[in-house]
Design a protein around this motif. Sequence first.
Motif, PDB file in Angstrom:
ATOM      1  N   ALA A 140       0.793  -1.151  -0.129  1.00 17.93           N
ATOM      2  CA  ALA A 140       0.149   0.042   0.049  1.00 17.93           C
ATOM      3  C   ALA A 140       0.987   1.385  -0.002  1.00 17.93           C
ATOM      4  CB  ALA A 140      -1.010  -0.076   1.166  1.00 17.93           C
ATOM      5  N   SER A 141       0.878   1.931  -1.072  1.00 15.46           N
ATOM      6  CA  SER A 141       1.981   3.109  -1.285  1.00 15.46           C
ATOM      7  C   SER A 141       1.199   3.919  -2.346  1.00 15.46           C
ATOM      8  CB  SER A 141       3.306   2.535  -1.567  1.00 15.46           C
ATOM      9  OG  SER A 141       4.075   3.693  -2.107  1.00 15.46           O
ATOM     10  N   ASN A 142       1.460   5.145  -1.953  1.00 10.84           N
ATOM     11  CA  ASN A 142       0.857   6.436  -3.160  1.00 10.84           C
ATOM     12  C   ASN A 142       2.093   6.845  -3.957  1.00 10.84           C
ATOM     13  OD1 ASN A 142      -1.659   6.306  -1.846  1.00 10.84           O
ATOM     14  ND2 ASN A 142      -0.930   7.750  -0.234  1.00 10.84           N
ATOM     15  N   LYS A 143       3.301   6.317  -3.410  1.00 12.55           N
ATOM     16  CA  LYS A 143       4.476   6.624  -4.652  1.00 12.55           C
ATOM     17  C   LYS A 143       4.195   5.705  -5.857  1.00 12.55           C
ATOM     18  CE  LYS A 143       7.679   7.563  -0.825  1.00 12.55           C
ATOM     19  NZ  LYS A 143       9.036   7.114  -0.175  1.00 12.55           N
ATOM     20  N   VAL A 144       4.839   6.088  -6.929  1.00 13.36           N
ATOM     21  CA  VAL A 144       4.727   5.439  -8.053  1.00 13.36           C
ATOM     22  C   VAL A 144       5.928   4.320  -8.061  1.00 13.36           C
ATOM     23  CG1 VAL A 144       5.097   5.578 -10.778  1.00 13.36           C
ATOM     24  CG2 VAL A 144       4.075   7.317  -9.664  1.00 13.36           C
ATOM     25  N   GLU A 145       5.694   3.278  -7.517  1.00 12.71           N
ATOM     26  CA  GLU A 145       6.755   2.117  -7.329  1.00 12.71           C
ATOM     27  C   GLU A 145       7.345   1.822  -8.704  1.00 12.71           C
ATOM     28  OE1 GLU A 145       7.332   1.400  -4.082  1.00 12.71           O
ATOM     29  OE2 GLU A 145       5.669   2.675  -3.424  1.00 12.71           O
ATOM     30  N   ASN A 146       8.736   1.637  -8.434  1.00 18.69           N
ATOM     31  CA  ASN A 146       9.604   1.151  -9.646  1.00 18.69           C
ATOM     32  C   ASN A 146       9.711  -0.211  -9.637  1.00 18.69           C
ATOM     33  OD1 ASN A 146      11.542   1.151 -11.550  1.00 18.69           O
ATOM     34  ND2 ASN A 146      12.866   2.553 -10.570  1.00 18.69           N
ATOM     35  N   LEU A 147       8.677  -0.706 -10.826  1.00 18.58           N
ATOM     36  CA  LEU A 147       8.882  -2.248 -11.017  1.00 18.58           C
ATOM     37  C   LEU A 147      10.023  -2.536 -11.769  1.00 18.58           C
ATOM     38  CD1 LEU A 147       5.216  -2.456 -12.695  1.00 18.58           C
ATOM     39  CD2 LEU A 147       5.854  -2.921 -10.364  1.00 18.58           C
ATOM     40  N   THR A 148      10.798  -1.979 -12.357  1.00 15.04           N
ATOM     41  CA  THR A 148      12.042  -2.207 -13.183  1.00 15.04           C
ATOM     42  C   THR A 148      13.054  -2.555 -11.695  1.00 15.04           C
ATOM     43  OG1 THR A 148      12.951  -0.303 -13.223  1.00 15.04           O
ATOM     44  CG2 THR A 148      11.462  -0.997 -14.824  1.00 15.04           C
ATOM     45  N   ILE A 160     -17.316  29.386   0.691  1.00 14.87           N
ATOM     46  CA  ILE A 160     -17.392  29.432   2.412  1.00 14.87           C
ATOM     47  C   ILE A 160     -17.017  28.105   2.830  1.00 14.87           C
ATOM     48  CG2 ILE A 160     -19.124  31.179   2.016  1.00 14.87           C
ATOM     49  CD1 ILE A 160     -21.241  29.053   2.817  1.00 14.87           C
ATOM     50  N   HIS A 161     -16.858  26.953   2.186  1.00 17.72           N
ATOM     51  CA  HIS A 161     -16.653  25.487   2.682  1.00 17.72           C
ATOM     52  C   HIS A 161     -15.095  25.233   3.146  1.00 17.72           C
ATOM     53  CE1 HIS A 161     -20.870  24.101   2.504  1.00 17.72           C
ATOM     54  NE2 HIS A 161     -20.909  24.981   1.690  1.00 17.72           N
ATOM     55  N   ASP A 162     -14.953  24.368   4.030  1.00 21.73           N
ATOM     56  CA  ASP A 162     -13.698  23.871   4.344  1.00 21.73           C
ATOM     57  C   ASP A 162     -13.250  22.797   3.146  1.00 21.73           C
ATOM     58  OD1 ASP A 162     -13.400  25.519   6.297  1.00 21.73           O
ATOM     59  OD2 ASP A 162     -14.467  24.310   7.672  1.00 21.73           O
ATOM     60  N   PHE A 163     -11.967  22.611   3.017  1.00 21.18           N
ATOM     61  CA  PHE A 163     -11.447  21.383   2.216  1.00 21.18           C
ATOM     62  C   PHE A 163     -10.411  20.715   2.804  1.00 21.18           C
ATOM     63  CE2 PHE A 163     -14.045  23.440  -0.970  1.00 21.18           C
ATOM     64  CZ  PHE A 163     -14.393  22.620  -2.193  1.00 21.18           C
ATOM     65  N   ILE A 164     -10.542  19.379   2.316  1.00 16.41           N
ATOM     66  CA  ILE A 164      -9.482  18.354   2.866  1.00 16.41           C
ATOM     67  C   ILE A 164      -8.475  18.034   1.724  1.00 16.41           C
ATOM     68  CG2 ILE A 164      -8.844  16.228   3.763  1.00 16.41           C
ATOM     69  CD1 ILE A 164     -11.490  16.172   4.886  1.00 16.41           C
ATOM     70  N   GLY A 165      -7.321  18.458   1.768  1.00 17.00           N
ATOM     71  CA  GLY A 165      -6.299  18.466   0.717  1.00 17.00           C
ATOM     72  C   GLY A 165      -5.417  17.271   0.628  1.00 17.00           C
ATOM     73  N   ALA A 166      -4.464  17.126  -0.434  1.00 17.74           N
ATOM     74  CA  ALA A 166      -3.650  16.207  -0.670  1.00 17.74           C
ATOM     75  C   ALA A 166      -2.347  16.718  -0.230  1.00 17.74           C
ATOM     76  CB  ALA A 166      -3.535  15.484  -1.933  1.00 17.74           C
ATOM     77  N   GLU A 167      -1.346  15.818  -0.252  1.00 20.54           N
ATOM     78  CA  GLU A 167       0.152  16.724   0.179  1.00 20.54           C
ATOM     79  C   GLU A 167       0.560  17.916  -0.840  1.00 20.54           C
ATOM     80  OE1 GLU A 167       4.283  14.733   1.313  1.00 20.54           O
ATOM     81  OE2 GLU A 167       3.209  13.640  -0.433  1.00 20.54           O
ATOM     82  N   ASP A 168       0.155  17.827  -2.053  1.00 17.43           N
ATOM     83  CA  ASP A 168       0.436  19.003  -3.254  1.00 17.43           C
ATOM     84  C   ASP A 168      -0.711  19.704  -3.105  1.00 17.43           C
ATOM     85  OD1 ASP A 168       1.603  20.646  -4.925  1.00 17.43           O
ATOM     86  OD2 ASP A 168       2.474  19.066  -6.035  1.00 17.43           O
ATOM     87  N   ILE A 169      -0.733  20.667  -2.306  1.00 11.46           N
ATOM     88  CA  ILE A 169      -2.188  21.471  -2.385  1.00 11.46           C
ATOM     89  C   ILE A 169      -2.017  22.460  -3.666  1.00 11.46           C
ATOM     90  CG2 ILE A 169      -3.441  23.242  -1.331  1.00 11.46           C
ATOM     91  CD1 ILE A 169      -3.061  21.968   1.301  1.00 11.46           C
ATOM     92  N   PRO A 170      -0.970  23.150  -4.143  1.00 10.74           N
ATOM     93  CA  PRO A 170      -1.094  23.936  -5.379  1.00 10.74           C
ATOM     94  C   PRO A 170      -1.351  23.188  -6.619  1.00 10.74           C
ATOM     95  CG  PRO A 170       0.700  24.580  -3.844  1.00 10.74           C
ATOM     96  CD  PRO A 170       0.079  23.270  -3.191  1.00 10.74           C
ATOM     97  N   ARG A 171      -1.075  21.870  -6.480  1.00 10.03           N
ATOM     98  CA  ARG A 171      -1.404  20.997  -7.607  1.00 10.03           C
ATOM     99  C   ARG A 171      -2.811  20.612  -7.835  1.00 10.03           C
ATOM    100  NH1 ARG A 171       1.701  15.407  -9.378  1.00 10.03           N
ATOM    101  NH2 ARG A 171       0.439  14.945 -11.262  1.00 10.03           N
ATOM    102  N   ALA A 199      -7.203  21.172   6.458  1.00  8.79           N
ATOM    103  CA  ALA A 199      -6.507  19.704   6.782  1.00  8.79           C
ATOM    104  C   ALA A 199      -6.049  19.372   5.454  1.00  8.79           C
ATOM    105  CB  ALA A 199      -7.534  18.837   7.555  1.00  8.79           C
ATOM    106  N   ALA A 200      -5.021  18.524   5.645  1.00 15.75           N
ATOM    107  CA  ALA A 200      -4.362  17.562   4.295  1.00 15.75           C
ATOM    108  C   ALA A 200      -3.506  16.591   4.846  1.00 15.75           C
ATOM    109  CB  ALA A 200      -3.389  18.824   3.565  1.00 15.75           C
ATOM    110  N   SER A 201      -3.539  15.601   3.847  1.00 17.94           N
ATOM    111  CA  SER A 201      -2.700  14.431   4.195  1.00 17.94           C
ATOM    112  C   SER A 201      -1.988  13.930   2.980  1.00 17.94           C
ATOM    113  CB  SER A 201      -3.595  13.540   5.019  1.00 17.94           C
ATOM    114  OG  SER A 201      -2.737  12.227   5.028  1.00 17.94           O
ATOM    115  N   ASN A 202      -0.775  13.100   3.061  1.00 22.80           N
ATOM    116  CA  ASN A 202      -0.451  12.576   1.881  1.00 22.80           C
ATOM    117  C   ASN A 202      -1.106  11.085   1.735  1.00 22.80           C
ATOM    118  OD1 ASN A 202       0.890  11.137   4.238  1.00 22.80           O
ATOM    119  ND2 ASN A 202       2.962  11.213   3.072  1.00 22.80           N
TER     120      ASN A 202
END
Length: 285
Positions: free
Chosen positions: A121-129, A180-191, A210-213
């Motif tokens: 379980a990972s949000n990184k682009v795992e390197n299959l090679t 007027i609403h609150d949002f929950i963000g990912a790690e890279d909020i500008p993106r 609030a935000a999380s990776n």
Amino acid sequence: MRAFLATAEEGSLSAAARALKSTQPTLGRQVAALEESLGVTLFERAGRTLTITGAGQDLLEHVQAMGDAASRISMVASGQSQDVAGTVSVTASDLFSARMMPSIIAKLREVAPGININLVASNKVENLTKRDADIAIRHVQPDQPDLIARRVADFTGNIYASTAYLDAKGRPESVDDLAIHDFIGAEDIPRLIMALAEFGFPVAPHQFRAASNSGVAMWEMMKADLGIAVLPVILCAADPLVEKVLPDHPDISFPVWLATHRELRTSRRIRIVFDTLAEALQEMH
């Protein structure tokens, strides 16, 4: 059809010939004969480079399905799926792993009880090679030339919030009401802000309270009435305590890719897991 499939997946006639233990001229003639019989151009040729055409891409999905079906029929007929044993590692995002993979693993146990699944379980682009995993479930097309990748489905997402949050803060009637609403963000909020704007959701940086990776953490924060989050439709639509914030706003489409090593052609256990994943994801879609 086999010549076309191998050429599309390998990227060249020479590589396809090696994969099928044939010769480049033979495969070239077979692909040309298929083009002539169908009356379409499947590849654009520029020197030694082959680029699949739109017609070829349309055909590829069906030919891949034929190949998968033939592989499963062969395995069932010979009893191979029951005999195959070993471990296959699959990587997917933490949210996908937690919410969707358990049912797929249960199906795999029925198909091939001798195969064990190691779920990364990972949000990184795992390197299959580099052998981080045998099979990856991704939302972007892998660009490593030595991988086999297949777009198996297109899932959708949208902005969701808990019913309790919307009861307390009010239900927006238009995108302007989101201010007027609150949002929950990912790690890279500008993106994320740029992506939301592209799909018609104007959100300012100060709205991300609030935000999380972690996709799982974002899900739990949304369920805890902390704000609005971008989440998959397939998960939210099944939860009676979660609502689409703007019911009439179009969903956001995102692709689901399966990627694996070229061992797919020689490893029966990887082939079984790959095909079962593809079938399950298509059914979910």
